[in-house]
Design an enzyme around this catalytic site. Structure first.
Site, PDB file in Angstrom:
ATOM      1  N   SER A  33     -17.303  53.498  -0.954  1.00 53.65           N
ATOM      2  CA  SER A  33     -17.005  52.370  -0.073  1.00 53.65           C
ATOM      3  C   SER A  33     -15.536  52.347   0.315  1.00 53.65           C
ATOM      4  O   SER A  33     -15.189  52.124   1.481  1.00 53.65           O
ATOM      5  CB  SER A  33     -17.394  51.056  -0.762  1.00 53.65           C
ATOM      6  OG  SER A  33     -18.779  51.011  -1.017  1.00 53.65           O
ATOM      7  N   GLN A 181     -22.152  45.146   5.963  1.00 57.53           N
ATOM      8  CA  GLN A 181     -21.496  46.194   6.749  1.00 57.53           C
ATOM      9  C   GLN A 181     -21.328  45.801   8.210  1.00 57.53           C
ATOM     10  O   GLN A 181     -20.426  46.303   8.882  1.00 57.53           O
ATOM     11  CB  GLN A 181     -22.278  47.501   6.649  1.00 57.53           C
ATOM     12  CG  GLN A 181     -22.197  48.164   5.286  1.00 57.53           C
ATOM     13  CD  GLN A 181     -23.015  49.431   5.194  1.00 57.53           C
ATOM     14  OE1 GLN A 181     -23.821  49.733   6.074  1.00 57.53           O
ATOM     15  NE2 GLN A 181     -22.828  50.194   4.126  1.00 57.53           N
ATOM     16  N   SER A 208     -23.547  40.799  -0.531  1.00 58.17           N
ATOM     17  CA  SER A 208     -22.468  41.753  -0.856  1.00 58.17           C
ATOM     18  C   SER A 208     -21.098  41.275  -0.389  1.00 58.17           C
ATOM     19  O   SER A 208     -20.312  42.042   0.187  1.00 58.17           O
ATOM     20  CB  SER A 208     -22.781  43.137  -0.252  1.00 58.17           C
ATOM     21  OG  SER A 208     -24.018  43.617  -0.711  1.00 58.17           O
ATOM     22  N   GLU A 323     -26.295  46.758  -4.739  1.00 54.41           N
ATOM     23  CA  GLU A 323     -26.378  48.203  -4.990  1.00 54.41           C
ATOM     24  C   GLU A 323     -26.588  48.512  -6.471  1.00 54.41           C
ATOM     25  O   GLU A 323     -26.984  49.622  -6.837  1.00 54.41           O
ATOM     26  CB  GLU A 323     -25.118  48.901  -4.490  1.00 54.41           C
ATOM     27  CG  GLU A 323     -23.849  48.470  -5.203  1.00 54.41           C
ATOM     28  CD  GLU A 323     -22.595  48.845  -4.424  1.00 54.41           C
ATOM     29  OE1 GLU A 323     -21.723  49.484  -5.018  1.00 54.41           O
ATOM     30  OE2 GLU A 323     -22.513  48.507  -3.229  1.00 54.41           O
ATOM     31  N   HIS A 350     -32.000  49.078   3.010  1.00 53.96           N
ATOM     32  CA  HIS A 350     -31.063  50.107   2.568  1.00 53.96           C
ATOM     33  C   HIS A 350     -31.635  51.497   2.858  1.00 53.96           C
ATOM     34  O   HIS A 350     -32.460  51.662   3.758  1.00 53.96           O
ATOM     35  CB  HIS A 350     -30.721  49.899   1.097  1.00 53.96           C
ATOM     36  CG  HIS A 350     -29.634  48.889   0.891  1.00 53.96           C
ATOM     37  ND1 HIS A 350     -28.525  49.117   0.111  1.00 53.96           N
ATOM     38  CD2 HIS A 350     -29.491  47.640   1.384  1.00 53.96           C
ATOM     39  CE1 HIS A 350     -27.736  48.043   0.128  1.00 53.96           C
ATOM     40  NE2 HIS A 350     -28.313  47.146   0.900  1.00 53.96           N
ATOM     41  N   LYS A 420     -25.383  62.323  -1.885  1.00 50.72           N
ATOM     42  CA  LYS A 420     -24.946  61.330  -0.890  1.00 50.72           C
ATOM     43  C   LYS A 420     -23.657  60.642  -1.342  1.00 50.72           C
ATOM     44  O   LYS A 420     -22.758  60.401  -0.530  1.00 50.72           O
ATOM     45  CB  LYS A 420     -26.056  60.306  -0.679  1.00 50.72           C
ATOM     46  CG  LYS A 420     -25.707  59.138   0.232  1.00 50.72           C
ATOM     47  CD  LYS A 420     -26.896  58.203   0.366  1.00 50.72           C
ATOM     48  CE  LYS A 420     -26.524  56.884   1.013  1.00 50.72           C
ATOM     49  NZ  LYS A 420     -26.072  57.032   2.415  1.00 50.72           N
TER      50      LYS A 420
END
Length: 441
Positions: A33, A181, A208, A323, A350, A420
């Site tokens: 992040s 996001q 989040s 997460e 997600h 990832k």
């Protein structure tokens, strides 16, 4: 939608069973992040900057490739985790591969709006079902033209941002109920807009929040003026973005499965580099593990977690750190009493529908895991070995490895999907157990 890979072509990894209490120190790479936020700001800065300890993973490399296509020069230093970034004019007439990286597909459309031409976005098949409308509609309300492959306004990949070299700025309403996001994306590029950006969240819930706090803190660290004094409203004032030489914190959420292993297998796991203060949602991990029966202490910058192999059930709200839910869902499947994970409805959007995926895979092993409106209820039952499908989701894979410490015969489908955000996860996991890939056969 949860679409499993084809098991006839996807390799299976035999999750190792712990043969005794652990005693391990695990070095965790840099935060994905933070790495991807810092890369975006470095590409928009006034001069050359450097990231040290940056994560090198599929998500980070997709961001690096996309920013290079948009005009930045990014080179490695003495090691791959050191990145030198030289900004350039944002260029159009390019195609960007987003892979399955939410930070790439959502953070870069506002940057692409600053380009001098079309920027085309696409990604993996699974990325084409991830929601994009809030950030694209936000850009449209700021006067940026966005088009899809058909006549309708796009709500998912693929799409094209038709940059005109400038974004006027102004007020924009965004529903970020599905992902924080969408807020961070517009904030990160806003210092390059012509007028202040005033962004208001209009949804019923905002998940989040630590990730938005991370974005705001990162902007302030490079000299950008951000006013977040009103709940759900952010104002970014246009101005220069300072070039920096910065070290990236370890990824605390990627540390979670390793630390949780001490609770499952017993013994002790240490993670060095744990920050005294951070905006990462992974900062919740020590407290959550203590609620489930571990002891957690920090000495200097080393977090030490010790467990006995006994796991307690919990009732926790993970709204601020969704997460982490896969790690704590599988812990709950090994607990001594039922658990409820709340505040995580947004996980349905997600890498996969994580709530459905967790319920399906825990049930496949003999457990009981039920979806609720905003989370999961897990009732422990004896578990047995089976193939644990990962749905191209890195956190499903790491969680499966955690279950495997106690469940013989568990095979993880496509453990390589962990690249990832955490390349080499399987080798790190074996080393934590005092083994090598050769020992695994």
């Amino acid at each position: 939608m949860t679409t499993a890979p084809d098991r006839t072509t996807t390799p299976l990894w035999d999750a190792p069973v712990a043969d005794g209490p652990l005693d391990a120190t695990v070095e965790v790479p840099g935060s994905k992040s933070l790495t991807n936020r810092l890369l975006v700001l470095a590409a928009l800065a006034e001069g050359e900057g450097t990231l040290r300890g940056a994560l090198r993973s599929r998500d980070a490399d997709l961001m690096i490739g996309a920013l290079r296509s948009l005009g930045a020069t990014i080179t490695e230093g003495g090691e791959p985790s050191t990145l030198h970034v030289t900004p350039g004019p944002v260029t159009g007439d390019v195609d960007l591969d987003c892979g399955l990286a939410g930070t790439v597909m959502r953070f870069l459309p506002p940057v692409a709006a600053l380009a001098d031409g079309d920027v085309r976005f696409d990604g993996d098949p699974a990325a084409r079902v991830r929601p994009m409308l809030p950030v694209l509609a936000g850009l449209r309300s700021l006067g940026v033209r966005v088009v899809g492959d058909g006549p309708d306004f796009p709500t998912h990949l693929p799409f094209t941002v038709r940059g005109r070299g400038r974004v006027a700025g102004g007020a924009v309403d965004v529903d970020a109920s599905e992902s924080s996001q969408f807020v961070s994306a517009l904030l990160l590029a806003a210092a390059r807009f012509e007028r202040p950006l005033v962004l208001r969240h209009i949804g019923a819930t905002l998940p989040s929040l630590p990730h938005i706090a991370m974005t705001v803190a990162t902007l302030r660290d490079v000299g950008v003026e951000v006013d977040d004094s009103r709940d759900g409203i952010w104002q970014v004032t246009p101005g220069p973005i300072a070039a920096r030489d910065v070290r990236v914190e370890p990824d605390l959420s990627n540390a979670a499965p390793f630390l949780a292993a001490a609770l499952v297998a017993g013994g002790t796991v240490r993670v060095p580099g744990w920050p005294a203060q951070t905006t990462q949602p992974g900062a919740m991990v020590p407290d959550l593990l203590e609620q489930m029966g571990a002891t957690a202490t920090v000495e200097g910058d080393v977090l030490t977690v010790t467990g006995t192999g006994q796991v307690r059930g919990v009732d926790v709200d993970l709204h601020a750190g969704g997460e982490l839910a896969p790690t704590f869902a599988v812990l709950a499947a090994l607990a001594d009493s039922p658990s409820r994970l709340r505040g995580i409805a947004h996980l349905r959007g997600h890498e996969t529908d994580r709530l459905a995926a967790l319920a399906t895979e825990i049930t496949r092993l003999g457990g009981r895991c039920e979806e609720t409106r905003d989370g999961l209820v897990i009732t422990p039952r004896p578990l047995h070995g089976a193939v644990f499908r990962t749905y191209a989701d890195h956190r499903m894979a790491t969680s499966a490895a955690l279950l495997g410490l106690r469940v013989p015969g568990l095979q993880v489908e496509d453990v390589a999907t962990t690249a990832k955000t955490l390349p080499g996860f399987d080798t790190m996991w074996l080393r934590m157990l005092g083994r090598t890939p050769e020992d695994q056969g």
